[in-house]
Design a protein around this motif. Structure first.
Motif, PDB file in Angstrom:
ATOM      1  N   VAL A 125     -11.122   0.367  -0.770  1.00 61.42           N
ATOM      2  CA  VAL A 125     -11.249  -0.991  -0.721  1.00 61.42           C
ATOM      3  C   VAL A 125     -11.811  -1.242   0.895  1.00 61.42           C
ATOM      4  O   VAL A 125     -11.594  -0.428   1.568  1.00 61.42           O
ATOM      5  N   ALA A 177      -2.761   3.032   3.905  1.00 63.20           N
ATOM      6  CA  ALA A 177      -4.039   3.319   4.091  1.00 63.20           C
ATOM      7  C   ALA A 177      -4.634   1.951   4.906  1.00 63.20           C
ATOM      8  O   ALA A 177      -5.721   1.861   5.726  1.00 63.20           O
ATOM      9  N   PHE A 212      -3.756  -2.110  -5.313  1.00 64.44           N
ATOM     10  CA  PHE A 212      -2.566  -2.945  -5.459  1.00 64.44           C
ATOM     11  C   PHE A 212      -2.648  -4.039  -4.326  1.00 64.44           C
ATOM     12  O   PHE A 212      -2.192  -4.851  -4.481  1.00 64.44           O
ATOM     13  N   GLY A 266      -7.260   3.950  -3.640  1.00 63.72           N
ATOM     14  CA  GLY A 266      -8.063   3.335  -4.579  1.00 63.72           C
ATOM     15  C   GLY A 266      -7.086   2.716  -5.837  1.00 63.72           C
ATOM     16  O   GLY A 266      -7.711   2.545  -6.725  1.00 63.72           O
ATOM     17  N   CYS A 267      -5.973   2.584  -5.506  1.00 64.75           N
ATOM     18  CA  CYS A 267      -5.148   1.883  -6.415  1.00 64.75           C
ATOM     19  C   CYS A 267      -5.164   0.530  -6.747  1.00 64.75           C
ATOM     20  O   CYS A 267      -4.757  -0.253  -7.662  1.00 64.75           O
ATOM     21  N   CYS A 293       0.931  -1.299   0.078  1.00 64.08           N
ATOM     22  CA  CYS A 293       0.080   0.138  -0.190  1.00 64.08           C
ATOM     23  C   CYS A 293       0.915   1.257  -0.110  1.00 64.08           C
ATOM     24  O   CYS A 293       1.667   1.292   0.870  1.00 64.08           O
ATOM     25  N   PRO A 294       0.876   2.289  -1.042  1.00 59.43           N
ATOM     26  CA  PRO A 294       1.807   3.463  -1.135  1.00 59.43           C
ATOM     27  C   PRO A 294       1.406   4.163  -0.093  1.00 59.43           C
ATOM     28  O   PRO A 294       2.272   5.270   0.255  1.00 59.43           O
ATOM     29  N   VAL A 295       0.428   4.275   0.561  1.00 62.64           N
ATOM     30  CA  VAL A 295      -0.298   5.630   1.443  1.00 62.64           C
ATOM     31  C   VAL A 295      -0.433   5.109   2.892  1.00 62.64           C
ATOM     32  O   VAL A 295      -0.937   5.877   3.515  1.00 62.64           O
TER      33      VAL A 295
HETATM   34  S1  SF4 Z   1      -6.425   0.445  -2.728  1.00 62.59           S
HETATM   35 FE1  SF4 Z   1      -5.214  -0.612  -1.108  1.00 62.59          FE
HETATM   36  S2  SF4 Z   1      -3.224  -0.348  -1.430  1.00 62.59           S
HETATM   37 FE2  SF4 Z   1      -4.339   1.132  -2.791  1.00 62.59          FE
HETATM   38  S3  SF4 Z   1      -4.332   2.708  -1.216  1.00 62.59           S
HETATM   39 FE3  SF4 Z   1      -6.097   1.722  -0.811  1.00 62.59          FE
HETATM   40  S4  SF4 Z   1      -5.501   0.291   0.790  1.00 62.59           S
HETATM   41 FE4  SF4 Z   1      -3.779   1.004   0.063  1.00 62.59          FE
END
Ligand code: SF4
Ligand code: SF4
Lengths: 312, 435
Positions: A223, A161, A182, A179-180, A157-159
């Motif tokens: 997510v 979150a 990943f 919302g990436c 997770c880049p941030v």
């Molecule tokens: S979608 Fe998943 S990986 Fe991307 S910012 Fe949200 S929690 Fe982190």
């Protein structure tokens, strides 16, 4: 008060409502038009309706208040975001799922969907029909987020979150998620769901600020996943799926106390693992899940019993 | 003698100055802009209604956008190949190709960044990446390396442009042109004296050296977005090298296509010669071979072992639903070009152009085949989900946005060609004098 929601929320609302009502009642006795204790006293021009409501005061007395003085209490998240990120001190939560008992009744799923307001077609708990190889017996395998100790979703997770707390629970901060997706690509257990559209929620729920411990309300473009119901755990109650399952499939507990319970039975976690040959899913990936499985042995019902609930 | 050189110089400048679009050019720009507008409208719908307008769902949560992203990153790599690697290897013939390669690189990297933002569920939170960025996430590596690559590429386009900008400012044909202000803004400080040239040459050399690791970095990191997960088909230690070899192939294909189009459109047969096509053809064969090698090791080894997990994925590719696309891609982007280009006749401009198109299209499909089928084969069965979650075919919004981004990339290249000389004037003259 009766039309308020059930469970803990109503209890909290009830208590604060009672306190407020007590104050209002006192006010009403000296000035039956204005409520001098309210911070918005000037703005609050209340005309008593004459209809009395019985309430329980904070010291346990039953009191009567005019309905006009009752104010709805805005919902407050059970904990602050910072607290939710830390977790409950001294705990290490684990779940044990006894595959020998699962009949694919899906009560766990229904309770979870209901309590977390999960969108149609999505589930945080999935009951999968598993078969190791062509000539071995099939069985039902409920899956939740494994709350991995080496969570691939958290790593990518880049941030920050999605994060792991000190009590072993992996949660999502929907206010930060970009919302990436990943994390969804990284999770080998496919437990994450995405809010592709604006979630359909009751108005009061949608208005609430997001709380990482309840995962409510879900937000568009972020997510969601099973959260082990830390709001329940914080109050010493069991996650919704655990209490909803009539077959006692789910056990929940604290590794530090070495005990797990499904509400009716309590076991020493280490004994259970040893005696019933507990295991975890995809151990070879090194994700070190916190969800343990007991093998589907000695099932006293055929797999077909659950087939009618199987949505495939 | 002096006079003839001066005359020929004049001629070169005349030939190479940027020119107004003709009818075809205007039509081309018009069509591209329309495609972009449709893409913008689709994106507006996606912003308004959420990513639900795409065909992506919980299992296939990355689709067309991400494959498009990988494609753009791949294409962008060519800038470093043509400009830096060939330059450092002291290959002189590539001079007329450097600028177009840089332009392609810049356009591609711009749209790679944009398409990633399009893919985000919450684009308005983009700044979170900087406010809360965590260095252990491959996405952050990508952000860092893409930004670096973009800036280096811009400089590599800009610095060699300076002498040409001086020509543009001085020359009476362009002196009254609408871009004059832009030229002055970009290059009026350039006098072309020895001091400035020395600095610029040094800077270009340093940039050429730095861009190589960055270019390798950018595509390696992009491959690691996949390789850091456990998914069958992505879980490979070879992924970086595999992606880079594919990127070089795709990028040189793109350069070949652009070479041909520019040469046709501007009648530059003297500058972009048949010899250039011949040499590019040899490079493409070499790159196709390398890429084929990596493809074999990428698919054959797992197929030899057929581990559980890989099993379903590989069967699907080799003989299942994806077989046609899979084999067609291998054939179109690697085998067929190799066969064509082995013959000297195949390395003439027109066949080269066709080969270039095949390579680029094949490269695009290849990215799609890398991204989507892996997502369709998770470890645990797809269960308890609506039917639409079990398959993936992009929705019209996704197609529109993807085509819009491709058109946008081409539009940027076209505009750059319109504004700046496509073949470096100054360097051409220098080389002419040297001969
Ligand atoms: S979608 Fe998943 S990986 Fe991307 S910012 Fe949200 S929690 Fe982190
Ligand atoms: S099961 Fe998936 S979502 Fe849950 S902690 Fe592990 S990797 Fe993350």
């Amino acid at each position: 008060m009766s039309e308020l929601t059930n469970g803990s929320q109503s209890r909290r609302a009830f208590l604060s409502g009672a306190a407020l009502a007590a104050v209002s009642a006192a006010a009403a006795s000296c000035n039956h038009l204005k409520d001098p204790f309210s911070t918005q006293a000037a703005a609050l021009d209340v005309t008593p309706t004459g209809e009395k409501v019985k309430l329980l005061s904070v010291d346990g007395e039953v009191i009567e208040v005019d309905r006009a003085f009752l104010k709805p209490v805005p919902h407050l998240p059970s904990v602050t975001n910072a607290e939710a990120r830390v977790g409950i001190p001294g705990k290490k939560f684990v779940m044990v799922i006894d595959l020998a008992r699962c009949k694919n009744l899906k009560r766990c799923q229904a309770a979870c969907d209901h309590m977390h307001h999960i969108q149609d077609g999505q589930n945080w708990i999935k009951v999968q029909k598993m078969q190791e190889s062509a000539h071995t017996a099939p069985y039902w395998q409920p899956t939740t987020c494994m709350h991995c100790d080496e969570p691939p979703c958290v790593k990518v997770c880049p941030v920050d979150a999605t994060f792991k707390r000190q009590d072993g629970i992996v949660l999502i901060d929907s206010d930060r998620c970009i919302g990436c997706r990943f994390c969804m690509a990284a999770c080998p257990y496919s437990t994450r769901v995405f809010n592709w559209n604006e979630p359909v929620l009751p108005k009061e729920i949608a208005k609430q600020p997001y709380c990482a411990e309840t995962s409510v309300p879900q937000k568009k473009g972020t997510v969601g996943k099973c959260d082990f119901c830390p709001d329940m755990t914080r109050r010493g109650e069991l996650p919704h799926c655990v209490s909803a399952c009539p077959n006692g499939v789910f056990f929940f507990g604290d590794l530090n106390e070495d005990s797990v319970t499904n509400g009716a039975e309590t076991f020493r976690f280490s004994d259970l693992m040893r005696d019933k040959a507990g295991y975890r899913l995809m151990e070879d990936l090194g994700t070190r899940p916190s969800v343990y499985y007991l093998p589907p042995v000695n099932r006293n019902f055929p797999i077909e019993a659950g087939e009618e609930n199987d949505k495939g | 003698m002096e006079r003839t050189i001066a005359l020929r110089e004049e001629q070169v400048i005349e030939d190479l100055l940027p020119r107004k679009f003709g009818k075809t050019g205007q039509l081309w720009v018009g069509v591209l802009s329309c495609i972009c507008l449709v893409g913008l409208y689709a994106y507006y719908r996606q912003l308004r209604y959420g990513l639900g307008v795409t065909a992506m769902r919980d299992y296939v949560s990355w689709g067309l956008y991400i494959s498009n992203f990988v494609f753009f990153v791949a294409i962008s790599l060519v800038g470093s190949l043509i400009t830096a690697i060939l330059r450092l290897a002291n290959v002189k013939w590539s001079t007329p190709l450097t600028r177009i390669a840089e332009m392609i690189a810049i356009a591609a990297i711009m749209f790679a960044a944009l398409i990633i933002i399009v893919d985000m569920g919450r684009p308005e939170r983009l700044l979170n990446v900087f406010a809360h960025g965590r260095i252990q996430s491959p996405i952050i590596w990508d952000v860092v390396v893409i930004t670096t690559y973009f800036f280096i590429s811009c400089l590599l386009l800009y610095l060699p442009l300076l002498p040409d900008i001086k020509i543009l400012i001085d020359h009476q044909r362009t002196a009254t042109r609408p871009f004059q202000r832009l030229y002055r803004f970009l290059g009026s400080f350039w006098k072309g004296n020895t001091g400035q040239v020395a600095i610029s040459d040094r800077a270009i050399n340093i940039l050429c050296i730095t861009i190589i690791p960055v270019a390798f970095g950018i595509h390696t990191v992009t491959s690691w977005l996949f390789a850091t997960t456990f998914r069958p088909g992505w879980d490979s230690t070879n992924f970086g090298a595999y992606f880079i070899s594919g990127a070089f192939l795709a990028g040189s294909g793109a350069v070949v296509v652009a070479m041909y189009v520019v040469r046709k459109a501007y009648g530059m047969d003297h500058y972009i010669t048949d010899d250039h096509f011949d040499k590019m053809g040899k490079i493409v064969v070499l790159l196709a071979l390398v890429y084929l090698y990596f493809n074999i090791s990428e698919y054959l080894l797992p197929a030899f072992k057929m581990k559980e997990g890989e099993d379903a994925h590989l069967r699907e590719l080799f003989s299942g639903d994806w077989a046609l696309r899979f084999w067609a891609t291998i054939f179109i982007s690697m085998l067929l070009p190799m066969v064509i280009l082995l013959f000297p006749k195949g390395r003439r401009p027109l066949p080269m152009f066709l080969v270039g198109i095949m390579v680029v299209i094949g490269a695009w499909f290849k990215r799609y085949i890398i991204v989507v089928p892996s997502m369709l084969h998770p470890f645990l069965p797809m269960h308890d989900v609506p039917l639409s979650y079990k398959s993936y075919f992009p929705s019209w919004e996704e197609w529109a946005i993807a085509c819009g981004s491709l058109a946008g990339g081409m539009l940027v290249i076209t505009l750059l060609i319109r504004i700046f000389p496509i073949v470096p004037i100054h360097e051409t003259i220098e080389e002419m004098k040297a001969n």
